[in-house]
Design a protein around this motif. Structure first.
Motif, short mmCIF file in Angstrom:
data_model
loop_
_atom_site.label_atom_id
_atom_site.label_comp_id
_atom_site.label_asym_id
_atom_site.label_seq_id
_atom_site.Cartn_x
_atom_site.Cartn_y
_atom_site.Cartn_z
N ASP A 183 -11.79 -16.49 29.79
CA ASP A 183 -12.94 -15.94 29.76
C ASP A 183 -13.81 -17.11 29.40
O ASP A 183 -13.53 -18.01 28.80
N ALA A 184 -15.11 -17.41 29.82
CA ALA A 184 -15.75 -18.41 29.72
C ALA A 184 -16.16 -18.61 28.35
O ALA A 184 -16.17 -20.05 28.18
N LYS A 185 -16.46 -17.77 27.49
CA LYS A 185 -16.66 -18.09 25.96
C LYS A 185 -15.56 -17.85 25.34
O LYS A 185 -15.38 -18.93 24.16
N GLN A 186 -14.63 -16.88 25.42
CA GLN A 186 -13.51 -16.65 24.43
C GLN A 186 -12.17 -17.50 24.78
O GLN A 186 -11.44 -17.31 23.93
N GLY A 187 -12.25 -17.97 25.99
CA GLY A 187 -10.80 -18.49 26.54
C GLY A 187 -9.97 -17.35 26.62
O GLY A 187 -10.17 -16.37 26.80
N ASN A 188 -8.62 -18.11 26.05
CA ASN A 188 -7.44 -17.15 26.31
C ASN A 188 -7.50 -15.94 25.29
O ASN A 188 -6.62 -15.08 25.60
N SER A 189 -8.32 -16.04 24.21
CA SER A 189 -8.02 -15.07 23.13
C SER A 189 -8.75 -13.70 23.66
O SER A 189 -8.01 -12.78 23.14
N PHE A 190 -9.43 -13.58 24.55
CA PHE A 190 -9.77 -12.39 25.31
C PHE A 190 -8.74 -11.48 25.70
O PHE A 190 -8.84 -10.34 25.93
#
Length: 247
Positions: free
Chosen positions: A47-54
């Protein structure tokens, strides 16, 4: 014309028929969950904002869906048991409660884990989160009522009433992000609109949601079959089943 309905309500018929579904349902569930997990965790883009945490969305969203859908199953089964006095409906209601509670707990825990990198905290008294916590208490209330009465019929009636009363919480959960200012993001998947996610992220999520529905059906059937054997243990057909399993 109602013969099929009464046959569906027969514990013996359900036990004998559902045994034929389990191998197929188990295989489909395993395949969907493996594909969805590998696709979502290993191949979906960051994800562009959350990275891999999404990526926790591939567990959190399906668990949340089934926590709500499972409550409908429990409440409808309770209503059928109250109105038509079907024993199988009462067994389904009882079997659905711990499964729904477990999925609600998973949704809350994964949401908290997701919330830490996103909001900077594991827990806020957000409208969506709080109403999901109420849902967990409703499931636990039904489970408690099942063990609070010496009479099975009284336990079933009390559980069914609580299940039906608790239905008011479901639309609150669905609309909480629209009715109140909340940290929780708006719904990503809506029946009336196209998903806001990129297809490369959405498609594995869709596979996981279908897999979770299959998983729910599989576990509910297994729980119900176990409950049937317990409640019908004095009947001759159950004794025959036990004897066959012991051979």
């Amino acid at each position: 014309m109602w013969q099929w309905f009464h046959r569906l309500g027969s514990p013996r018929w359900f036990y004998q028929t559902s045994g034929k579904w389990l191998p197929w349902l188990g295989g489909i569930t395993f395949l969907l969950l493996i594909i969805g997990l590998v696709w979502g965790l290993g191949f979906a883009p960051r994800d562009a904002k959350q990275g891999n945490s999404f990526r926790i969305i591939y567990i959190h969203v399906p668990a949340s869906f089934l926590a709500l859908a499972g409550y409908y199953v429990m409440a409808i089964a309770g209503a059928v048991g109250l109105i038509w006095k079907m024993k199988l409906a009462d067994m389904v209601m009882k079997s659905a409660a711990p499964l729904g509670a477990a999925l609600t707990f998973v949704a809350l825990v994964t949401g908290a884990i997701w919330g830490k990198p996103t909001w900077g905290t594991y827990w806020v008294w957000d409208a969506r989160i709080t109403s999901m916590l109420v849902l967990l208490f409703l499931y636990m209330g039904v489970m408690a009522l099942q063990h609070s009465y010496t009479s099975v019929d009284a336990a079933n009636r009390a559980s069914a009433v609580l299940s039906l009363v608790g239905m008011v919480n479901i639309p609150i959960i669905y609309k909480s992000v629209d009715w109140w200012y909340t940290l929780h993001q708006p719904a990503t998947i809506k029946f009336t609109e196209a998903p806001t996610m990129h297809p490369d992220m959405f498609h594995p999520l869709l596979v996981m949601i279908v897999g979770f529905y299959c998983f729910y059906a599989l576990v509910l059937i297994l729980n119900t079959r176990s409950e049937i054997l317990h409640r019908e243990r004095r009947s001759s057909w159950v004794k025959n089943v036990v004897l066959q399993n012991q051979r």
